[in-house]
Design a protein around this motif. Structure first.
Motif, PDB file in Angstrom:
ATOM      1  N   PHE A 269       0.859  -1.171   0.000  1.00 44.27           N
ATOM      2  CA  PHE A 269       0.000   0.000   0.000  1.00 44.27           C
ATOM      3  C   PHE A 269       0.895   1.221   0.000  1.00 44.27           C
ATOM      4  O   PHE A 269       2.078   1.136   0.353  1.00 44.27           O
ATOM      5  N   GLU A 270       0.361   2.355  -0.408  1.00 41.20           N
ATOM      6  CA  GLU A 270       1.130   3.603  -0.370  1.00 41.20           C
ATOM      7  C   GLU A 270       0.698   4.420   0.834  1.00 41.20           C
ATOM      8  O   GLU A 270      -0.493   4.677   1.040  1.00 41.20           O
ATOM      9  N   GLY A 271       1.670   4.803   1.645  1.00 45.84           N
ATOM     10  CA  GLY A 271       1.379   5.593   2.833  1.00 45.84           C
ATOM     11  C   GLY A 271       2.445   6.626   3.090  1.00 45.84           C
ATOM     12  O   GLY A 271       3.361   6.820   2.295  1.00 45.84           O
ATOM     13  N   SER A 272       2.326   7.286   4.231  1.00 40.86           N
ATOM     14  CA  SER A 272       3.255   8.357   4.570  1.00 40.86           C
ATOM     15  C   SER A 272       3.546   8.318   6.064  1.00 40.86           C
ATOM     16  O   SER A 272       2.676   7.982   6.874  1.00 40.86           O
ATOM     17  N   PHE A 273       4.767   8.659   6.432  1.00 38.57           N
ATOM     18  CA  PHE A 273       5.157   8.798   7.828  1.00 38.57           C
ATOM     19  C   PHE A 273       5.270  10.266   8.227  1.00 38.57           C
ATOM     20  O   PHE A 273       5.865  10.591   9.249  1.00 38.57           O
ATOM     21  N   TYR A 274       4.700  11.175   7.427  1.00 38.91           N
ATOM     22  CA  TYR A 274       4.699  12.596   7.764  1.00 38.91           C
ATOM     23  C   TYR A 274       3.365  12.948   8.420  1.00 38.91           C
ATOM     24  O   TYR A 274       2.301  12.744   7.828  1.00 38.91           O
ATOM     25  N   GLY A 275       3.436  13.476   9.619  1.00 36.11           N
ATOM     26  CA  GLY A 275       2.218  13.862  10.302  1.00 36.11           C
ATOM     27  C   GLY A 275       1.726  12.774  11.250  1.00 36.11           C
ATOM     28  O   GLY A 275       1.998  11.590  11.066  1.00 36.11           O
ATOM     29  N   ILE A 276       0.991  13.190  12.264  1.00 30.58           N
ATOM     30  CA  ILE A 276       0.521  12.260  13.286  1.00 30.58           C
ATOM     31  C   ILE A 276      -0.526  11.307  12.722  1.00 30.58           C
ATOM     32  O   ILE A 276      -0.436  10.077  12.883  1.00 30.58           O
ATOM     33  N   THR A 277      -1.531  11.842  12.048  1.00 33.10           N
ATOM     34  CA  THR A 277      -2.601  11.003  11.515  1.00 33.10           C
ATOM     35  C   THR A 277      -2.083  10.015  10.480  1.00 33.10           C
ATOM     36  O   THR A 277      -2.443   8.831  10.498  1.00 33.10           O
ATOM     37  N   ASP A 278      -1.227  10.484   9.567  1.00 28.96           N
ATOM     38  CA  ASP A 278      -0.714   9.596   8.518  1.00 28.96           C
ATOM     39  C   ASP A 278       0.209   8.527   9.079  1.00 28.96           C
ATOM     40  O   ASP A 278       0.230   7.385   8.592  1.00 28.96           O
ATOM     41  N   THR A 279       1.006   8.860  10.092  1.00 25.85           N
ATOM     42  CA  THR A 279       1.862   7.855  10.720  1.00 25.85           C
ATOM     43  C   THR A 279       1.021   6.768  11.370  1.00 25.85           C
ATOM     44  O   THR A 279       1.301   5.571  11.231  1.00 25.85           O
ATOM     45  N   SER A 280      -0.020   7.162  12.071  1.00 28.58           N
ATOM     46  CA  SER A 280      -0.904   6.192  12.712  1.00 28.58           C
ATOM     47  C   SER A 280      -1.594   5.312  11.683  1.00 28.58           C
ATOM     48  O   SER A 280      -1.699   4.090  11.862  1.00 28.58           O
ATOM     49  N   GLU A 281      -2.056   5.926  10.609  1.00 27.05           N
ATOM     50  CA  GLU A 281      -2.730   5.152   9.569  1.00 27.05           C
ATOM     51  C   GLU A 281      -1.775   4.174   8.896  1.00 27.05           C
ATOM     52  O   GLU A 281      -2.161   3.049   8.554  1.00 27.05           O
ATOM     53  N   ALA A 282      -0.517   4.579   8.706  1.00 28.79           N
ATOM     54  CA  ALA A 282       0.475   3.684   8.108  1.00 28.79           C
ATOM     55  C   ALA A 282       0.714   2.462   8.995  1.00 28.79           C
ATOM     56  O   ALA A 282       0.794   1.324   8.511  1.00 28.79           O
ATOM     57  N   LEU A 283       0.825   2.682  10.305  1.00 25.47           N
ATOM     58  CA  LEU A 283       1.019   1.565  11.233  1.00 25.47           C
ATOM     59  C   LEU A 283      -0.172   0.617  11.197  1.00 25.47           C
ATOM     60  O   LEU A 283      -0.014  -0.619  11.234  1.00 25.47           O
ATOM     61  N   ARG A 284      -1.372   1.173  11.124  1.00 21.82           N
ATOM     62  CA  ARG A 284      -2.571   0.326  11.052  1.00 21.82           C
ATOM     63  C   ARG A 284      -2.570  -0.533   9.792  1.00 21.82           C
ATOM     64  O   ARG A 284      -2.847  -1.744   9.848  1.00 21.82           O
ATOM     65  N   SER A 341       1.320  14.832   1.948  1.00 24.09           N
ATOM     66  CA  SER A 341       1.558  14.344   3.305  1.00 24.09           C
ATOM     67  C   SER A 341       1.934  15.483   4.253  1.00 24.09           C
ATOM     68  O   SER A 341       1.450  15.547   5.387  1.00 24.09           O
ATOM     69  N   VAL A 342       2.789  16.408   3.804  1.00 26.38           N
ATOM     70  CA  VAL A 342       3.163  17.541   4.652  1.00 26.38           C
ATOM     71  C   VAL A 342       1.991  18.504   4.809  1.00 26.38           C
ATOM     72  O   VAL A 342       1.802  19.093   5.880  1.00 26.38           O
ATOM     73  N   VAL A 343       1.194  18.655   3.756  1.00 25.09           N
ATOM     74  CA  VAL A 343       0.001  19.510   3.842  1.00 25.09           C
ATOM     75  C   VAL A 343      -0.915  19.021   4.960  1.00 25.09           C
ATOM     76  O   VAL A 343      -1.357  19.795   5.820  1.00 25.09           O
ATOM     77  N   HIS A 344      -1.190  17.731   4.951  1.00 28.56           N
ATOM     78  CA  HIS A 344      -2.066  17.156   5.965  1.00 28.56           C
ATOM     79  C   HIS A 344      -1.466  17.327   7.357  1.00 28.56           C
ATOM     80  O   HIS A 344      -2.167  17.655   8.324  1.00 28.56           O
ATOM     81  N   ALA A 345      -0.164  17.131   7.456  1.00 30.82           N
ATOM     82  CA  ALA A 345       0.506  17.238   8.753  1.00 30.82           C
ATOM     83  C   ALA A 345       0.398  18.646   9.327  1.00 30.82           C
ATOM     84  O   ALA A 345       0.126  18.830  10.526  1.00 30.82           O
ATOM     85  N   LEU A 346       0.595  19.664   8.491  1.00 35.67           N
ATOM     86  CA  LEU A 346       0.564  21.045   8.980  1.00 35.67           C
ATOM     87  C   LEU A 346      -0.847  21.493   9.321  1.00 35.67           C
ATOM     88  O   LEU A 346      -1.054  22.247  10.284  1.00 35.67           O
ATOM     89  N   MET A 347      -1.820  21.050   8.554  1.00 31.79           N
ATOM     90  CA  MET A 347      -3.201  21.451   8.827  1.00 31.79           C
ATOM     91  C   MET A 347      -3.700  20.878  10.150  1.00 31.79           C
ATOM     92  O   MET A 347      -4.624  21.419  10.753  1.00 31.79           O
TER      93      MET A 347
END
Length: 496
Positions: A269-284, A341-347
């Motif tokens: 799958f394609e994911g991101s480790f940038y940002g809190i939400t995306d990091t959590s989703e990647a681990l899931r 990914s950075v956009v989501h992290a900053l917002m």
């Protein structure tokens, strides 16, 4: 050359790419990248792209079969970090001269260079890169590498991506093809387990993957191979025994992920480790893929517990920055996976995005940005330097996040700037990386230097009005000085 042409056509016809699937057969053969201009500078060519993907493999000797100028960036080409071997930072080149080309000595010189590297350094493998010159004169790189591997008893991998065949992105994919053909699957590990994964397209810039790996370790998930960041040849050779994979940068290595799924049944799958939400989703998603491949479902509960713990810590740290940064406007001039990914992290912490570049972004990347921003007006394909400067000088953004090439536009506009591309000095991945990113943005925006540089220069300020002494007093003082020194000579003052 015919085999190289076939590889290029195969890379262009990429079924896993949504953008490519939407084209007709004729357009698909042309690929997604713009053609290179003959005689243009080598930066961004296929050779550069291949070397970017493979050079972070830290224990391998990277040999450039070309004139010396082709290996112009000998020490490092990215800010990737290694936890051990440093051989990848040593420059090796056959240093072909005009006489070598005329006399047809290229292949012999290459074979000799491979032997010298083997005797002096003893690497587990040698990667050989032809460039425009050696490809045009017809040196048979694959034959030389095969003969050297048999003679010296170590893998010698031809990376057939000379600069003239296409863009940097094409070189990324050709590097993935070289790994598939010559490296992955070459070694059978004796310790394969149900919690083994691959991370693809992660370069470990500034060591930021080291902020993520401890999280996986706590879940009992082993990274069989991180390609290419901080990788070892043996790890990549055993990568075919992983149970699942995460794609960090699909623009670079989507072909590698798809073909590994086809050959060895490794879902990705394609994911991101940038940002809190995306990091959590990647681990899931990693845990869910492993469960589908036979891992114990209890890992899902442990993953949620880890996420809850780490998110609470991160949000507590970020709470101190929210009042200082909420409502601040950011212009993001980058591309690829960072464009969303950075956009989501900053917002997540209340920062407003006034614009983000989608250069080098895939169709999937662009769709993610539209879902996050809810407004196409903040998305631009490419912004000319003049437009960037106008936007910043009119104070439409409080800070620009970009690569080093556009930093001087921000500085000229007297606007804070932060490097988030490969030359960055701080890691921004994972929960701790998100806190560090916000910290650096806060330091940049609130640096007192910006208040000083925005003030008019001393020579541009209006001169202050000073009171003139009355003319009578001025004349009296002058007359007194004249009378005091009247009749004196240089000898009266002594030696100076």
């Amino acid at each position: 050359m015919s085999s190289l042409r076939a590889k290029i056509q195969d890379v262009f016809n990429e079924p896993a790419c949504e953008q490519n699937r939407g084209k007709d057969a004729k357009a698909r053969k042309k690929g997604c990248s713009k053609p290179l201009t003959p005689g243009a500078a080598a930066g961004g060519c296929a050779f550069d792209g291949a070397k970017i993907v493979l050079q972070p493999i830290t224990d391998v000797a990277h040999l450039i079969h070309a004139p010396l100028a082709c290996e112009g960036n000998s020490w490092d080409n990215r800010g990737a970090a290694s936890s051990g071997p440093t051989l990848w930072r040593t420059s090796f080149t056959t240093d072909l001269s005009e006489l070598d080309v005329v006399m047809g000595q290229g292949e012999r010189k290459l074979f000799k260079a491979i032997r010298e590297i083997k005797e002096a350094y003893g690497p587990p493998a040698i990667f050989v890169y032809p460039t425009c010159v050696t490809a045009l004169i017809g040196d048979d790189i694959e034959a030389v590498c095969k003969r050297a591997a048999e003679k010296f008893g170590l893998p010698v991998v031809p990376v057939n991506a000379p600069g003239f065949v296409g863009s940097k992105n094409l070189g990324n994919k050709l590097a993935g093809e070289a790994l598939l053909e010559h490296v992955i699957g070459a070694v059978e590990p004796g310790d394969a387990g149900p919690y083994d994964i691959n991370i693809l397209g992660e370069f470990n810039l500034s060591g930021e993957f080291w902020l993520v790996k401890p999280l996986l370790d706590r879940l009992g998930i082993r990274v069989r191979a991180c390609i290419p960041g901080d990788a070892r040849y043996f790890d990549i050779a055993c990568a075919h025994r992983a149970r699942a994979a995460m794609m960090v940068c699909s623009t670079a290595l989507i072909n590698l992920a798809r073909k590994m799924e086809q050959r060895w049944d490794i879902p990705f799958f394609e994911g991101s480790f940038y940002g809190i939400t995306d990091t959590s989703e990647a681990l899931r998603q990693i845990s869910q893929l492993l469960v589908k491949k036979g891992a114990d479902p209890e890992i899902l509960g442990r993953t949620e517990a880890l996420i809850a713990e780490e998110e609470a810590i991160a949000w507590k740290k970020l709470a101190a920055y929210r009042p200082r940064l909420e409502g601040k406007r950011v212009l993001l001039n980058t591309g690829g996976v960072k464009s969303w990914s950075v956009v989501h992290a900053l917002m997540e912490i209340g920062i407003e995005i006034v614009g983000t570049s989608v250069k080098k972004s895939t169709v999937e990347d662009k769709e993610r940005i539209k879902q996050i921003l809810k407004d196409d007006n903040h998305i631009f394909e490419q912004m000319a330097p003049r437009e960037l400067y106008a936007m910043l000088s009119e104070h439409k953004a409080d800070i620009m996040l970009s690569g080093g090439r556009t930093q001087f536009i921000a500085l000229k506009a007297k606007t804070p700037w932060l490097d988030i591309n490969q030359e960055r000095q701080h890691p921004y991945a994972g929960y701790d990386g998100m806190v560090e990113l916000v910290r650096q943005i806060d330091l940049a925006i609130h640096n007192p230097i910006w208040r000083q540089v925005r003030e008019p220069a001393p020579w541009d300020r209006q001169p202050a009005v000073r009171e003139e002494l009355p003319s009578t007093k001025s004349e009296t003082a002058t007359l007194h000085v004249v009378q005091e020194f009247a009749g004196t000579t240089a000898d009266d003052f002594g030696e100076c």
